[in-house]
Design an enzyme around this catalytic site. Structure first.
Site, PDB file in Angstrom:
ATOM      1  N   ASP A 393      45.318  58.773  -4.185  1.00 59.37           N
ATOM      2  CA  ASP A 393      44.775  58.684  -5.545  1.00 59.37           C
ATOM      3  C   ASP A 393      45.544  57.606  -6.285  1.00 59.37           C
ATOM      4  OD1 ASP A 393      43.006  60.620  -5.328  1.00 59.37           O
ATOM      5  OD2 ASP A 393      44.039  62.131  -6.523  1.00 59.37           O
ATOM      6  N   ASP A 714      44.757  65.831  -6.238  1.00 54.83           N
ATOM      7  CA  ASP A 714      45.297  66.798  -7.199  1.00 54.83           C
ATOM      8  C   ASP A 714      44.220  67.704  -7.768  1.00 54.83           C
ATOM      9  OD1 ASP A 714      43.974  64.882  -8.573  1.00 54.83           O
ATOM     10  OD2 ASP A 714      45.679  64.184  -9.756  1.00 54.83           O
ATOM     11  N   ASP A 718      39.140  67.586  -4.790  1.00 53.35           N
ATOM     12  CA  ASP A 718      39.750  66.927  -3.617  1.00 53.35           C
ATOM     13  C   ASP A 718      39.920  67.895  -2.460  1.00 53.35           C
ATOM     14  OD1 ASP A 718      40.048  64.461  -4.854  1.00 53.35           O
ATOM     15  OD2 ASP A 718      41.929  65.037  -5.793  1.00 53.35           O
TER      16      ASP A 718
END
Length: 1137
Positions: A393, A714, A718
């Protein structure tokens, strides 16, 4: 269509009501599918099917004001029909189950100690963490309320807060946080039927529930949902509408239904997503079987020789007849020979292996905790050492997740960093502080840090926090300004919205006139400025051409650096006549610009170095973010993920989807294979895209070794990607519970550089086990040959049983402790990942094992046969039964142990390094064990006596033993000088070769490690050796302490596809396109493919031109491959070749 839908709904409802006793007007399934819709789509569906929320309340027999009647029978009935608001946790295995798994074999009694240590580890659960904030406990519909804003980032990944209203977006989802306002909702789904529950079910938390339902013959809810979709026309119709409106949004919602859940009947059987064996586990299994075979052959030969020797000696040479009364005696002899054979087998098999693996993993896991890695699944630590790709990310992992002003244009000067407060005019400073403090939500503040040394906490709107931080950086304070002008005194506020792109606040000055502060996107606000403050704090004229120059000189350079530019301005208005506040266009004009600032979410300072280390270690880092492509690219360049001038791809989610799907909208593995090797940045990506990319890279047969992918995430969304990846990293601070549940390792500091530490520890585990093997196998080879020849020549082993036990203890327990606790060094990151095809015991290690075995055997046999002459002592050979222990055999035992001790130091290096003492003092455990073993050996020899078959030795005899031991170190240097490439006859061991995974040529760094004939042999081998349960159970011990991840191990489906022939081993990122033809072209027989491979096609595929054009960012909505047919692949992410 409305009537049809309604009648369809009612008929369906009646069916369900008959089953529920006609209690409620909606079924659980209907409500659950309703909660999967979002925004206007949901509003339309509610209108079409139910009319409005009041109707839903009436049908559910609840009041929008009073709530449920609350009587016990009513609540009980609701629980039965709609379920409980509880997500069942995953069941850990019971202690007895683990014990049973470990004790599948008699020989495992030797391994009980190892099993106890291992089992202890399987009960470790990381401490749970709870998020603060008003968390919604269930799904529901918004009935009424005021200014309710929800943070849905945990489910969607979008950081913007979503305003809820009955007519625009009434959907409230469990697991999201209420940020502002208040409201009432009618609950429509709880527990496993809520959106968060569905994701948890996908991740296997509610897996047991599903299995129970399957057993009872009820349909699996995930599968059922798909069926109901196909029956229920209106769901489909409304979905296709949504897809026309926004392909990405529609796709984003799909994975919740069937990302990993069963979408076909076969999938139902494999309800849980299972991971294949880790690389190390596979290699250890293979190696244990190979060693077991060798041991079995040796022991069989021993028994055969002894039996033949005895029978020939007794019946042929001495011509004794076989008398029936002597049969028991002969049987006893044969039993004794058999026992000697078993002894050889026991010595041959390295029982310490599972213990070494366990100790190494457990030790690493404990140490990784200090490096901010909380490991949830033990084997993730080792898998990480083989990682070849990391999909990370951006926000919070690569960046700090704090908006910060980094450049400013104030008083005609462009500051590339925060200006010195003294360089700004006092009048300008006062205006600037007031404009920022007053013209922002008063709920936005900067609070002192929670821990010492941490950064101050930002609360509220991130951009406004950045501006308030700018005020603090200028050594000013915004609190006094706010307390002078409290929120209720603000005269008028024009809030920020997507049309205005700015926010303005009007205040009344002491002289009754008005002042308006304004801030917003610089290109919008500057157009409305006619003056600008100069260096002296006085307004000067600001003409359109000045504005153009400012855009060129200030705003564009800031934008190129990936900054968001914000302009802060003000305007003084007269008190009479009072301006017409509703005429916005007149009010928001004639502004005076105070300053323009550039805001960014800065890259964490340690990230660029960490990424450089990853790239040097052969790991490709890719950024997958929801942010826009320009910001993403700027951050990627700052991190070092992309370097200008390289051939790479930066794609947006829509373009990525367009390229990987065929005309029908199905994802094709071939198309993914064309993109992923060059892809470095995927921007504006939905969680589905992330999952698709990870799955595409893992399933790819494009490179000779299967890619091992790590993923960071997070958000709740996901979850599927974290679960799919080989190693999933969840964020400990920003991560949601769902993300943590799906992950293998939790980063307790949310920092990318901790991932590099994990790679280091993973490679270290692998190396530690190789070191241990090198040491252990040397001892094994020597012990087997000594026991074998001793038994055959002298009918008695020079090393007695108790002594062998002690040697085994040094070999196994102590050596595994000493060698498995070596700390990792930076040099581990200087090599490429080993991959699946690299053998566990390389030829260099094999050279070391055999070399040291030759040295040890030579000396032991010399001592055995001529030792008594050298030391002028009595011979210990052929001593009568029950005679006292001889000095002769004690010297042999002592020398043997000394050689092992010094060879343990040699075993610290496995790549042929010369300096075996390098870093030895960084490992106190190693030093302690070597010295401790030495001390115990002195005690055993001098005071062991009869139990240890030892007689005390003189000082000179001791010196000789130590001298011969020291010879090991010198001999180690001799071995190191022999080039491995010369020793062609050496075989490797413990290589993983799945038939379909074998490349045509290997790209190992040391080219000499390839041995084609041997690979051919190995290819044909089939593990027929089921009888060797012993070895399999050793591996089972390791399995037993693993958490319930390994509920059933299965190999990845074999993909014997055209790619095997087309594999282009030399392909690297800088090369041109890989020549992988589309599947339609190559549905011919294999020889055609082979011909094509020998002469690559001269013209590249048509589709490749798009990729070769570098960064191509056009998004073609007409081709947006989101077909809306019920069976469309968007329903299922599991579509690949």
């Amino acid at each position: 269509m409305g009537d049809m839908t309604n009648s369809d709904f009612y008929s369906k409802n009646q069916r369900n009501e008959s089953s529920h006793g006609g209690e409620f007007g909606c079924t659980m399934e209907e409500l659950r599918s309703l909660m999967e819709l979002r925004g206007t789509e949901a509003v339309v569906k509610i209108k079409e099917t139910y009319g409005d929320t009041d109707t839903i309340c009436r049908r559910l027999k609840t009041s929008p004001v009073e709530g449920l009647p609350g009587t016990a029978p009513d609540l009980e009935k609701r629980k039965q029909i709609f379920g409980q608001n509880f997500i069942p946790p995953k069941k850990p295995k019971t202690f007895l189950q683990l014990v049973w798994e470990a004790l599948q074999d008699v020989t495992l009694i030797i391994l009980e100690i190892a099993a106890i240590i291992s089992l202890g580890l399987s009960f470790y659960h990381p401490p749970g963490e709870n998020n603060e904030g008003d968390l919604l406990p269930a799904d529901g519909l918004f009935i009424q309320g005021n200014d309710l804003k929800i943070d849905e980032s945990s489910l969607t990944g979008e950081s913007d807060q979503v305003r809820k209203s009955v007519d625009k977006d009434p959907m409230l989802l469990s697991g999201t946080h209420v940020m502002e306002g208040s409201g009432r909702m009618v609950v429509t789904a709880v527990g496993v039927n809520s959106q968060t529950g569905i994701i948890f079910t996908l991740l296997g938390a509610g897996g047991e529930e599903e299995e129970k339902k399957d057993k009872k013959g009820k349909p699996n809810p995930l599968v059922d949902q798909k069926r109901s979709k196909m029956q229920d026309g209106n769901v489909d119709a409304s979905q296709s509408k949504a897809k026309q409106q926004d392909g990405a949004a529609a796709m984003e919602m799909q994975p919740l239904k069937s990302a990993e859940g069963g979408d076909t009947d076969d999938k139902k059987k494999a309800n849980m997503h299972k991971k294949e064996k880790s690389v190390l586990q596979g290699k250890l299994t293979k190696l244990a079987v190979q060693i077991g075979k060798a041991g079995l052959v040796m022991s069989a030969i021993t028994v055969i020789i002894l039996v033949l020797y005895f029978t020939v000696d007794t019946f042929v040479v001495n011509k004794k007849p076989w008398l029936p009364e002597c049969t028991p005696v002969y049987v006893q002899y044969f039993v004794k020979f058999f026992i000697i054979g078993v002894t050889v087998l026991v010595v041959a098999v390295p029982e310490g292996l599972p213990l070494a693996v366990t100790i190494s993993l457990a030790y690493s896991v404990k140490k990784m905790m200090k490096d901010n890695n909380l490991v949830r699944h033990l084997d993730a630590c080792e898998t990480m050492g083989n990682a070849t790709a990391i999909c990370s990310d951006k926000t919070g992992t690569l960046t700090t997740n704090r908006m910060t002003v980094v450049q400013a244009y104030v008083g005609d000067v462009h500051y590339k960093e925060i200006p010195d407060p003294s360089s700004i005019n006092a009048k300008t400073m006062e205006l600037l502080v007031s404009a920022i403090a007053i013209n922002s939500a008063y709920t936005t503040k900067i609070l002192p840090p929670e821990k010492e040394g941490a950064l101050p906490r930002q609360v509220g709107n991130k951009t406004e926090c950045g501006l308030l931080g700018f005020v603090l950086d200028l050594k000013q304070d915004y609190e006094p300004v706010r307390s002078q002008m409290p929120e209720e005194k603000l005269y008028k506020v024009y809030t920020f919205n997507s049309v205005r792109k700015s926010m303005s606040t009007v205040i009344k000055l002491p002289d009754e006139s008005f002042r308006m502060y304004s801030k917003g996107a610089s290109e919008i606000v500057l157009k409305k400025c006619c003056k600008i403050l100069n260096g002296a704090g006085e307004p000067r004229v600001f003409r359109p051409r000045d504005r153009d120059e400012m855009v060129k000189k200030v705003i564009e350079p800031m934008a190129c650096d990936g900054l968001r530019t914000i302009c802060v301005a003000y305007r003084d208005l007269p008190s009479s006549p009072e301006p017409d506040w509703d005429n916005e266009n007149d009010i928001l004009n004639d502004l005076t610009c105070i300053c323009v600032v550039g805001i960014e979410d800065p890259v964490r300072p340690e990230v660029p170095e960490a990424i450089r280390k990853c790239q040097r270690a052969g790991i490709t880092v890719r950024m997958v973010t929801g942010d826009n492509i320009n910001t993403a690219r700027a951050i990627a360049i700052k991190c070092g993920i992309i370097h200008p001038g390289e051939d790479f791809l930066c794609l947006e989610g829509k373009e990525f989807n367009r390229r990987i799907r065929n005309e029908k909208g199905e994802i094709e593995q071939e198309r993914i294979d064309k993109i992923w090797p060059k892809l470095r940045v995927l921007a504006r990506s939905s969680p589905t895209d992330k999952h698709t990319l990870v799955k595409g890279i893992i399933d790819s047969t494009h490179t000779e070794q299967r890619q091992v992918v790590a993923v960071t995430g997070d958000g709740t969304n996901d979850g599927p990607a974290l679960k799919k990846a080989d190693v999933g990293f969840a964020m400990g601070i920003a991560g949601t519970d769902v993300a943590k549940e799906a992950s293998d390792i939790i980063l307790t500091d949310d920092n990318f550089s901790s991932i590099v530490k994990a790679v280091m520890w993973g490679r270290n585990v692998y190396d530690s086990i190789s070191k241990f093997l090198q040491f252990q196998l040397t001892v094994n080879v020597v012990a087997v040959i000594v026991a074998f020849t001793g038994a055959c020549i002298t009918q008695d082993s020079p090393l007695k049983a108790v002594q062998m036990l002690w040697v085994n203890l040094i070999m196994d327990t102590f050596a595994s402790l000493a060698l498995a606790t070596e700390p990792p060094t930076e040099t581990l990151l200087l090599r490429k990942p080993y991959g699946r095809n690299k053998p566990l015991i390389s030829r260099t290690m094999m050279k070391n094992i055999l070399g040291h075995a030759v040295y040890q055997l030579t000396l032991i046999f010399t001592l055995l046969f001529v030792g008594e002459k050298m030391f002028q002592i009595d011979s210990g050979r052929n001593a009568p039964l029950h005679s006292p222990p001889s000095e002769h055999y004690t010297i042999i035992f002592n020398t043997f142990v000394m050689m092992q001790l010094f060879n343990e130091i040699n075993a610290r290096k496995i790549h042929g390094e010369r300096n075996v003492f390098d870093g030895i003092f960084r490992n106190p455990i190693f030093c302690t064990i070597v010295l401790g073993t030495f001390a115990i050996q002195i005690v055993i020899v001098q005071f062991g006596g009869k139990p240890f078959s030892c007689s005390p030795l003189q000082l000179d005899q001791w010196m000789w033993c130590i001298f011969i031991g020291l010879g090991e170190l010198v001999w180690g240097q001799v071995i190191a000088t022999i080039p491995t490439s010369r020793l062609k006859f050496l075989k490797e061991a413990g290589r993983l070769t799945q038939k379909e995974e074998i490349p045509e040529e290997e790209l190992n760094e040391d080219v000499e490690e390839i041995d084609h004939a041997e690979r051919e042999l190995r290819r044909g081998q089939i593990l027929w050796f089921r009888g060797l349960n012993r070895i399999q159970t050793q591996i089972r011990v390791v399995k037993a302490f693993r958490s319930s991840l390994y509920e059933g191990l299965e190999k990845p489906e074999s993909r014997t596809s055209i790619h095997n022939f087309m594999a282009h081993p030399e392909f690297r990122v800088e090369d041109s396109q890989p020549h992988i033809p589309l599947i339609d072209d190559t549905d011919l027989e294999e020889d055609a493919a082979l011909k094509q491979n020998s002469s690559p096609p001269s013209s590249l595929n048509k589709n490749n031109s798009a990729i070769d054009s570098g960064i191509n960012l056009t998004t073609d909505t007409s081709k947006s491959a989101t077909s809306s047919s019920p069976g469309s692949p968007i329903h299922s992410l599991e579509t690949s070749l």
